[in-house]
Design an enzyme around this catalytic site. Sequence first.
Site, PDB file in Angstrom:
ATOM      1  CB  SER A 151      52.976  49.654  -6.051  1.00 52.52           C
ATOM      2  OG  SER A 151      51.681  49.152  -5.843  1.00 52.52           O
ATOM      3  CE1 TYR A 164      53.949  45.531  -9.200  1.00 49.32           C
ATOM      4  CE2 TYR A 164      52.380  46.203  -7.518  1.00 49.32           C
ATOM      5  CZ  TYR A 164      53.058  46.459  -8.695  1.00 49.32           C
ATOM      6  OH  TYR A 164      52.841  47.637  -9.360  1.00 49.32           O
ATOM      7  CE  LYS A 168      56.210  48.236  -8.317  1.00 49.16           C
ATOM      8  NZ  LYS A 168      57.115  48.853  -9.292  1.00 49.16           N
TER       9      LYS A 168
HETATM   10  P1  NAI Z   1      53.103  48.135 -18.178  1.00 51.26           P
HETATM   11  O1  NAI Z   1      53.004  46.647 -18.114  1.00 51.26           O
HETATM   12  O2  NAI Z   1      52.397  48.839 -19.272  1.00 51.26           O
HETATM   13  O3  NAI Z   1      54.615  48.596 -18.203  1.00 51.26           O
HETATM   14  C1  NAI Z   1      55.682  47.873 -17.681  1.00 51.26           C
HETATM   15  C2  NAI Z   1      56.728  47.756 -18.772  1.00 51.26           C
HETATM   16  O4  NAI Z   1      57.902  47.152 -18.214  1.00 51.26           O
HETATM   17  C3  NAI Z   1      56.280  46.868 -19.939  1.00 51.26           C
HETATM   18  O5  NAI Z   1      56.357  47.587 -21.146  1.00 51.26           O
HETATM   19  C4  NAI Z   1      57.241  45.704 -19.895  1.00 51.26           C
HETATM   20  O6  NAI Z   1      57.568  45.165 -21.173  1.00 51.26           O
HETATM   21  C5  NAI Z   1      58.447  46.310 -19.219  1.00 51.26           C
HETATM   22  N1  NAI Z   1      59.314  45.302 -18.610  1.00 51.26           N
HETATM   23  C6  NAI Z   1      58.945  44.234 -17.886  1.00 51.26           C
HETATM   24  N2  NAI Z   1      60.005  43.520 -17.513  1.00 51.26           N
HETATM   25  C7  NAI Z   1      61.098  44.154 -18.006  1.00 51.26           C
HETATM   26  C8  NAI Z   1      62.487  43.894 -17.956  1.00 51.26           C
HETATM   27  N3  NAI Z   1      62.976  42.835 -17.302  1.00 51.26           N
HETATM   28  N4  NAI Z   1      63.321  44.759 -18.572  1.00 51.26           N
HETATM   29  C9  NAI Z   1      62.848  45.846 -19.236  1.00 51.26           C
HETATM   30  N5  NAI Z   1      61.525  46.119 -19.324  1.00 51.26           N
HETATM   31  C10 NAI Z   1      60.669  45.288 -18.725  1.00 51.26           C
HETATM   32  O7  NAI Z   1      52.578  48.661 -16.760  1.00 51.26           O
HETATM   33  P2  NAI Z   1      52.528  50.118 -16.119  1.00 51.26           P
HETATM   34  O8  NAI Z   1      51.253  50.199 -15.397  1.00 51.26           O
HETATM   35  O9  NAI Z   1      52.881  51.170 -17.081  1.00 51.26           O
HETATM   36  O10 NAI Z   1      53.659  49.995 -14.995  1.00 51.26           O
HETATM   37  C11 NAI Z   1      54.803  50.808 -14.896  1.00 51.26           C
HETATM   38  C12 NAI Z   1      55.333  50.726 -13.490  1.00 51.26           C
HETATM   39  O11 NAI Z   1      54.401  51.316 -12.586  1.00 51.26           O
HETATM   40  C13 NAI Z   1      55.584  49.307 -12.997  1.00 51.26           C
HETATM   41  O12 NAI Z   1      56.741  49.268 -12.200  1.00 51.26           O
HETATM   42  C14 NAI Z   1      54.357  49.044 -12.139  1.00 51.26           C
HETATM   43  O13 NAI Z   1      54.599  48.058 -11.170  1.00 51.26           O
HETATM   44  C15 NAI Z   1      54.144  50.413 -11.533  1.00 51.26           C
HETATM   45  N6  NAI Z   1      52.815  50.621 -11.006  1.00 51.26           N
HETATM   46  C16 NAI Z   1      51.743  50.750 -11.848  1.00 51.26           C
HETATM   47  C17 NAI Z   1      50.495  50.965 -11.321  1.00 51.26           C
HETATM   48  C18 NAI Z   1      49.317  51.203 -12.175  1.00 51.26           C
HETATM   49  O14 NAI Z   1      48.249  51.549 -11.607  1.00 51.26           O
HETATM   50  N7  NAI Z   1      49.413  51.057 -13.485  1.00 51.26           N
HETATM   51  C19 NAI Z   1      50.278  50.968  -9.863  1.00 51.26           C
HETATM   52  C20 NAI Z   1      51.473  50.905  -9.090  1.00 51.26           C
HETATM   53  C21 NAI Z   1      52.677  50.702  -9.659  1.00 51.26           C
END
Ligand code: NAI
Length: 299
Positions: A151, A164, A168
């Site tokens: 990130s 976080y 990351k």
């Molecule tokens: P999101 O919250 O929609 O997706 C994350 C998913 O991970 C969720 O569906 C959640 O249920 C699942 N999850 C959480 N803990 C878990 C576990 N212990 N085991 C299995 N699944 C688990 O968020 P998003 O934005 O799609 O994030 C995806 C990745 O991208 C994350 O790692 C986030 O940190 C990273 N990210 C996202 C950014 C953004 O702008 N949306 C920016 C930088 C990084």
Amino acid sequence: MTIRFDNRVAIVTGAGGGLGRTYALDLAKRGAKVVVNDLGGARDGTGHSDAALKVVEEIEAAGGEAMSNGGSVTEYDQMVEMVAKAKERWGGVHILINNAGVLRDKSFAKMEPADFEFVVKVHLFGSANCTKAVWETMREQSYGRILMTASSTGLYGNFGQANYGAAKLGLAGLTKTLHLEGAKYNIRVNTIAPVAGTRMTADLFPEQAFEAFAPEKVAPAAVYLVSEDAPSNAIVGAGAGVFQSAYVTLTPGVALTGDACTPEGIADRWRQITDRTGEIVPQSGAEQSMLIMKVLQGS
Ligand code: NAI
């Protein structure tokens, strides 16, 4: 050239929504058999739902092949079991996208140690768990493509996200060593730093930006980075259809010899120490030592 994943098995963690769902749908559309992992928790990691199952249904409705997995990335045994099930059904695992994540934002002053630990556990240990669970299979196959999700917070910092950010940047570090250890086995490891309108960023983006930053505008980078001809050891920024490359660089620095090797000597030469002229992107930690020797010899 069309990038395809026929006869490839991919695991995408946290694929019940947001970016992971989009990656899973795209991989399946391109022929991959996909394990959709997600425990379906809330943004802070609490609770459970059948989010993964719904994405499997979407993939199947579009003619693709997928299986759901509700395991938590924080539990190594569950990740081992997930890999075993994928191998049992499809014979191997070729791609892993470590995407699962949670947020527990607070300024460091107000952050409870438990919230620091939990966020690091999900992102950093979670990705290490899944990677460890597939590593031996990928070595045996002499084929593996792994993507870590970093990130901009990890790379550059962000107020309120100390836990976080620490996790990351750790993932970018994990990529660098696994890239070196995997090279011999045709395992390529990369890092993506996405920016997307998802529930994770729902309160950060104004409505129009939310649309411009759709996960579909990030997915091309993730899909490319796990493809047959993917690079290795890249850190790729991706958001709203803009794709970038980030580097960890090193300046040549200066040698402070004899009596000059003091804190005061550092203060005197700070401008030269931090001068980016001639900086390099080391390909391994050993290159720092080599550069030190070179600077010493030239002093
Ligand atoms: P999101 O919250 O929609 O997706 C994350 C998913 O991970 C969720 O569906 C959640 O249920 C699942 N999850 C959480 N803990 C878990 C576990 N212990 N085991 C299995 N699944 C688990 O968020 P998003 O934005 O799609 O994030 C995806 C990745 O991208 C994350 O790692 C986030 O940190 C990273 N990210 C996202 C950014 C953004 O702008 N949306 C920016 C930088 C990084």
